[in-house]
Motif scaffolding. Structure first.
Motif, PDB file in Angstrom:
ATOM      1  N   TRP A   1     -33.245 -22.305   3.736  1.00  0.00           N
ATOM      2  CA  TRP A   1     -34.183 -23.154   4.449  1.00  0.00           C
ATOM      3  C   TRP A   1     -34.367 -24.447   3.685  1.00  0.00           C
ATOM      4  N   TYR A   2     -34.759 -25.481   4.432  1.00  0.00           N
ATOM      5  CA  TYR A   2     -34.944 -26.808   3.870  1.00  0.00           C
ATOM      6  C   TYR A   2     -36.150 -27.442   4.536  1.00  0.00           C
ATOM      7  N   THR A   3     -36.999 -28.083   3.734  1.00  0.00           N
ATOM      8  CA  THR A   3     -38.163 -28.795   4.248  1.00  0.00           C
ATOM      9  C   THR A   3     -38.202 -30.182   3.625  1.00  0.00           C
ATOM     10  N   ARG A   4     -38.441 -31.187   4.450  1.00  0.00           N
ATOM     11  CA  ARG A   4     -38.585 -32.564   3.952  1.00  0.00           C
ATOM     12  C   ARG A   4     -39.710 -33.227   4.727  1.00  0.00           C
ATOM     13  N   TRP A   5     -40.618 -33.857   3.986  1.00  0.00           N
ATOM     14  CA  TRP A   5     -41.740 -34.552   4.597  1.00  0.00           C
ATOM     15  C   TRP A   5     -41.416 -36.028   4.730  1.00  0.00           C
ATOM     16  N   ALA A   6     -41.820 -36.627   5.834  1.00  0.00           N
ATOM     17  CA  ALA A   6     -41.573 -38.053   6.088  1.00  0.00           C
ATOM     18  C   ALA A   6     -42.682 -38.882   5.440  1.00  0.00           C
ATOM     19  N   GLY A   7     -42.315 -39.976   4.829  1.00  0.00           N
ATOM     20  CA  GLY A   7     -43.306 -40.883   4.243  1.00  0.00           C
ATOM     21  C   GLY A   7     -43.878 -40.366   2.938  1.00  0.00           C
ATOM     22  N   ASN A   8     -44.865 -41.088   2.431  1.00  0.00           N
ATOM     23  CA  ASN A   8     -45.531 -40.683   1.196  1.00  0.00           C
ATOM     24  C   ASN A   8     -46.650 -39.705   1.516  1.00  0.00           C
ATOM     25  N   SER A   9     -46.706 -38.634   0.781  1.00  0.00           N
ATOM     26  CA  SER A   9     -47.694 -37.597   1.044  1.00  0.00           C
ATOM     27  C   SER A   9     -49.044 -37.932   0.422  1.00  0.00           C
ATOM     28  N   PRO A  10     -50.127 -37.868   1.203  1.00  0.00           N
ATOM     29  CA  PRO A  10     -51.451 -38.020   0.608  1.00  0.00           C
ATOM     30  C   PRO A  10     -51.941 -36.708  -0.028  1.00  0.00           C
ATOM     31  N   TRP A  11     -51.270 -35.599   0.241  1.00  0.00           N
ATOM     32  CA  TRP A  11     -51.712 -34.296  -0.224  1.00  0.00           C
ATOM     33  C   TRP A  11     -51.314 -34.062  -1.682  1.00  0.00           C
ATOM     34  N   ILE A  12     -52.149 -33.347  -2.421  1.00  0.00           N
ATOM     35  CA  ILE A  12     -51.762 -32.906  -3.752  1.00  0.00           C
ATOM     36  C   ILE A  12     -51.015 -31.581  -3.612  1.00  0.00           C
ATOM     37  N   TYR A  13     -50.206 -31.269  -4.581  1.00  0.00           N
ATOM     38  CA  TYR A  13     -49.409 -30.028  -4.631  1.00  0.00           C
ATOM     39  C   TYR A  13     -48.443 -29.882  -3.451  1.00  0.00           C
TER      40      TYR A  13
ATOM     41  N   PRO B   1     -44.748 -30.781  -2.343  1.00  0.00           N
ATOM     42  CA  PRO B   1     -43.473 -31.384  -2.746  1.00  0.00           C
ATOM     43  C   PRO B   1     -42.920 -32.264  -1.634  1.00  0.00           C
ATOM     44  N   ASP B   2     -42.223 -33.332  -2.030  1.00  0.00           N
ATOM     45  CA  ASP B   2     -41.630 -34.214  -1.019  1.00  0.00           C
ATOM     46  C   ASP B   2     -40.531 -33.497  -0.247  1.00  0.00           C
ATOM     47  N   GLN B   3     -39.842 -32.561  -0.888  1.00  0.00           N
ATOM     48  CA  GLN B   3     -38.835 -31.738  -0.221  1.00  0.00           C
ATOM     49  C   GLN B   3     -38.664 -30.447  -1.011  1.00  0.00           C
ATOM     50  N   SER B   4     -38.149 -29.433  -0.355  1.00  0.00           N
ATOM     51  CA  SER B   4     -37.855 -28.177  -1.041  1.00  0.00           C
ATOM     52  C   SER B   4     -36.779 -27.441  -0.252  1.00  0.00           C
TER      53      SER B   4
END
Length: 146
Positions: free
Chosen positions: A31-43, A45-48
């Motif tokens: 599995w692969y996860t990638r978030w778009a843009g800069n994350s405001p959330w703590i903890y 990851p930008d991708q995993s």
């Protein structure tokens, strides 16, 4: 002292899959996860991702015996974490190679899991707090429903 950190709405992609190989007990899973843009959330990851070679075999017709093996590589991308003074620090991504083996007889499972096979000492989630390198979990677990 408690600190509040911003949250928000995140957009991204997540892909998961399983591909059987030519020899039936073997498969590739991942599995692969990638978030778009800069994350405001703590903890967060930008991708995993995780990718694994999996062996699963039930040699008895009754299905009362399973042999399960898994060699898995994983990556957790960089993420922001709070520091003791309330500011945010960005920690780098980490990767790990893990190995797991299980034997199931009816409802009893004996297992061993070996994490961080490559003994990477720079894997951490808090700056200055490195992981102890390799570690092994093992045991027996069971469920009784009758």
């Amino acid at each position: 002292v408690a600190f509040l950190y911003p949250g928000g709405i995140m957009d991204g992609i997540e892909i998961t899959g399983r591909v059987p190989l030519l020899w039936e007990p073997l498969a590739l899973e991942g599995w692969y996860t990638r978030w778009a843009g800069n994350s405001p959330w703590i903890y967060l990851p930008d991708q995993s991702f995780k990718a694994a070679l999996v062996y699963r075999h039930s040699p008895l017709e009754s299905g009362n015996l399973d042999l399960i093996g898994r060699l898995e590589g994983s990556y957790r991308g960089q993420m922001r974490i709070p520091t003791t003074d309330g500011t945010l620090a960005t920690i780098p991504g980490i990767s790990s190679l893990d190995l797991e083996f299980q034997v199931r007889v009816i409802d009893v499972r004996a297992f061993v899991r070996w994490n961080n096979i490559l003994h990477r000492l720079n894997n951490y989630d808090v700056p200055g707090r490195t992981f102890p390198g390799q570690h092994v979990f093992y045991g027996v677990k069971w469920q009784f429903w009758n």
